[in-house]
Enzyme design. Structure first.
Site, PDB file in Angstrom:
ATOM      1  N   LYS A  74       4.137   1.142  10.133  1.00 41.76           N
ATOM      2  CA  LYS A  74       4.224   2.353   9.298  1.00 41.76           C
ATOM      3  C   LYS A  74       3.714   3.581  10.056  1.00 41.76           C
ATOM      4  O   LYS A  74       4.259   4.676   9.917  1.00 41.76           O
ATOM      5  CB  LYS A  74       3.407   2.166   8.019  1.00 41.76           C
ATOM      6  CG  LYS A  74       4.091   1.370   6.929  1.00 41.76           C
ATOM      7  CD  LYS A  74       3.217   1.394   5.691  1.00 41.76           C
ATOM      8  CE  LYS A  74       3.782   0.513   4.603  1.00 41.76           C
ATOM      9  NZ  LYS A  74       2.897   0.486   3.416  1.00 41.76           N
ATOM     10  N   GLU A  86       0.864  -1.172   0.000  1.00 38.20           N
ATOM     11  CA  GLU A  86       0.000   0.000   0.000  1.00 38.20           C
ATOM     12  C   GLU A  86       0.912   1.237   0.000  1.00 38.20           C
ATOM     13  O   GLU A  86       1.786   1.341   0.857  1.00 38.20           O
ATOM     14  CB  GLU A  86      -0.892   0.003   1.237  1.00 38.20           C
ATOM     15  CG  GLU A  86      -1.823  -1.192   1.341  1.00 38.20           C
ATOM     16  CD  GLU A  86      -2.538  -1.240   2.679  1.00 38.20           C
ATOM     17  OE1 GLU A  86      -3.379  -0.352   2.939  1.00 38.20           O
ATOM     18  OE2 GLU A  86      -2.228  -2.142   3.481  1.00 38.20           O
ATOM     19  N   ARG A 143       5.489 -12.814   9.531  1.00 38.81           N
ATOM     20  CA  ARG A 143       6.195 -11.592   9.165  1.00 38.81           C
ATOM     21  C   ARG A 143       7.502 -11.490   9.948  1.00 38.81           C
ATOM     22  O   ARG A 143       7.692 -12.139  10.976  1.00 38.81           O
ATOM     23  CB  ARG A 143       5.314 -10.378   9.443  1.00 38.81           C
ATOM     24  CG  ARG A 143       5.100 -10.107  10.928  1.00 38.81           C
ATOM     25  CD  ARG A 143       4.015  -9.071  11.159  1.00 38.81           C
ATOM     26  NE  ARG A 143       4.260  -7.842  10.423  1.00 38.81           N
ATOM     27  CZ  ARG A 143       3.355  -6.897  10.250  1.00 38.81           C
ATOM     28  NH1 ARG A 143       2.133  -7.050  10.745  1.00 38.81           N
ATOM     29  NH2 ARG A 143       3.661  -5.804   9.589  1.00 38.81           N
TER      30      ARG A 143
END
Length: 604
Positions: A319, A44, A309
């Site tokens: 983020k 994104e 992850r």
């Protein structure tokens, strides 16, 4: 088809990684389920990529590389209020840097401006946008895939769900929608608009698209099961109204698909075979499958696979939190060398080969865990040790005068560029009567086992002579300002006493020839392994994560290049920073020669 070998940091062939996802891919090819593999890396564009993304990039592009497939680069840009062209550009730059020379021939792009074309497959209307692989000669005519390029097709898919009675327009506010959703320990409650007619929902959804309603007034929701134990199947929102300019589509749309709705359909449109996500998306997979299976699509459906992850100690990778560090001025920007972003690591001097060696080989599992940042640092050191050119630099200088060396005389000595690669040869370094050495390399009252310079003691100057400290000169307040020494002028290479042994060897630069350089000593940004464990990550910021010095460096560094890595001997690895100007050389410390944090932890 079996994976190929991996040639990376060492240059030697080694077997590629093995994990459950690669086993699935190999089995799918062997069984004929897929004739060719298509993966994707779909960030994104709402922030810069970080080292966690590096693991995903190396996994997706690595599979494409090992199994002769393609990996599409796609911007999953469904939220116009948080996305920006700056992020799109940075993502493209980071991906190109990380896969360059390794898997860039597997990079799936599309012709610039191209959108999916409608065609008929087995009597059904279908939308398909295949990739072309990257070639430098036509890169100007190509661009990444964008989910926003599929908004027209995704809108048509939404209408089809309404016609099938599998979606409806809901008038609940966002707050009430969340309230009606229930909780993991109790079922949700049906929306009062759940049984709205197909005709009314189509009418309202069309009017939503045409901009008749304000933000939050209505949404399009899937009709699945409000009592499902999986909360993501409780009539999730598929579309919301958002009157906002989009970085890629401008003002064309005022309704935007939710990530979960757009993501699976984007995979399908591009012909993705293996949609590889991190583990938090595992509970989303039933929705991924429900959307695709509800549309009676013409081609084989993609399948989602999840892996753990990357979580790295002494680091935060949210983020939102990284953006907070930037906006609050804790760091100088997304590419601050203390940031775990790919651009920050690149600016700090980490090479693509070093980062890839770590990310490609770190392991792919179904279990969350914390990777010690020392593993990353070890990979960086291994890479830099092989490639870095050795140079002499003094960070905290103290002056040394060689009293028996003639004034005005300069001799050139030969210094090795890299002891591990004789092919890199030697360079000349100047030696004169006045030198600089590190302040830490002299102690007037040394501790036991101190083998550097002391009053009356001897050390060897690397590549040069053995010197003896005869006198310590101090200023009026007692600070040491100069050391007066004598040199054994026969002790350099080739001299009569060159073989004489002394226990200490230190580095130096000629005072008459040294140039000034700004040196930025970067360190870990946080002081504890899990800075966010207590919910306040900023209280663990390392106050000493950056120290700026004016150093004295050998004259050859006046010609330092941005793409070359340097080891300042006995100190650390460095690279030239982008702030360098013709009048000012700026060097960033990439990493120390040894793990000082482990040493301190051992003392504790």
């Amino acid at each position: 088809m079996t994976p190929d070998t991996n040639k990376d940091v060492s240059g030697h062939a080694a077997p590629g990684p093995s994990d459950f996802i690669r086993d699935i891919v190999a089995a799918d090819l062997k069984s004929g389920k897929h004739q060719a593999i298509v993966t994707r890396f779909p960030p994104e564009p709402n922030g810069y990529l970080h080292i966690g993304h590096a693991k995903s990039i190396c996994l997706n592009f690595g599979i494409a590389r090992e199994f002769a497939g393609v990996c599409n680069l796609r911007m999953d840009d469904t939220n116009p209020t948080k996305e920006d062209v700056e992020y799109v550009d940075s993502i493209q730059e980071d991906v190109a840097w990380l896969i360059g020379g390794w898997a860039d021939d597997k990079l799936g792009l599309k012709p610039k401006g191209k959108t999916p074309e409608a065609h008929t497959v087995n009597g059904k209307q279908d939308f398909f946008l295949p990739a072309i692989t990257h070639h430098a000669s036509r890169i100007t005519n190509c661009e990444p895939f964008y989910a926003s390029d599929y908004f027209g097709q995704i809108y048509e898919f939404a209408l089809e769900l309404i016609r099938k009675g599998k979606a409806y327009v809901c008038d609940l506010s966002p707050a009430d929608t969340e309230k009606y959703r229930g909780a993991p320990d109790r079922p949700g409650e049906d929306s009062p608009f759940r049984n709205r007619s197909v005709e009314e929902s189509i009418d309202l959804f069309t009017r939503m698209k045409n901009g008749e309603f304000p933000d939050g007034a209505r949404s399009l929701r899937a009709k699945i099961d409000m009592a499902s134990p999986n909360i993501w199947l409780r009539d999730p929102v598929l579309y919301r109204i958002r009157h906002a300019e989009h970085h890629h589509t401008g003002g064309k749309w005022c309704i935007y698909p939710m990530y979960d709705f757009a993501h699976c359909l984007s995979d399908y449109i591009e012909g993705v075979t293996h949609s590889i996500c991190t583990l938090e998306f595992e509970v989303h997979r039933p929705l991924y499958d429900w959307i695709l299976e509800s549309l009676d699509l013409a081609r084989p459906l993609p399948h989602q696979y999840e892996f753990a992850r990357l979580s790295l100690s002494y680091t935060v990778m949210s983020k939102r939190k990284l953006l907070q560090l930037v906006t609050e001025g804790v760091v100088t920007g997304w590419d601050d060398p203390r940031m775990p972003t790919i651009s920050g690591m690149r600016r700090r001097g980490v090479t693509s080969e070093g980062l890839r060696h770590f990310a490609y080989n770190i392991g792919v599992t179904k279990y969350n865990g914390l990777t010690d940042v020392a593993v990353l640092e070890h990979a960086i050191r291994e890479d830099l040790n092989q490639r870095a050119l050795r140079r002499l630099a003094v960070l905290r200088p103290i002056k040394v005068v060689i009293t028996n060396f003639p004034e005005g005389k300069t001799v050139e000595l030969a210094a090795v560029n890299n002891p591990g690669d004789p092919g890199l040869g030697t360079r000349p370094i100047p030696f004169s009567r006045e030198l600089f050495i590190e302040r830490d390399d002299f102690q007037e009252v040394p501790p036991p086992k101190y083998f550097r310079l002391r009053p009356g003691g001897e050390v060897r100057l690397k590549y040069a002579y053995i010197i003896k400290c005869d006198e310590v000169v101090k200023d009026a307040v007692g600070n040491i300002v100069e050391l007066r020494c004598t040199a054994d002028l026969d002790s350099k290479t080739g001299g009569a006493t060159a073989g004489r042994k002394v226990k200490g060897t230190i580095h130096w630069v000629s005072a008459a020839h040294a140039i000034d350089a700004e040196v930025r000593l970067y360190d870990r940004l946080f002081t504890v392994a899990e800075p966010d464990a207590e919910g306040d990550f900023k209280k663990h910021l390392n106050a000493h994560s950056l120290e700026v010095l004016t150093a004295k460096v050998e004259p050859s560094l006046n010609e330092a290049k941005p793409d070359v890595r340097y080891q300042f001997e006995r100190l650390a690895y460095f690279c030239l920073d982008k702030d360098t100007t013709p009048a000012r050389r700026v060097f960033n410390r990439t990493i120390t020669l040894k793990d000082a944090w482990a040493k301190e932890a051992g003392k504790a």
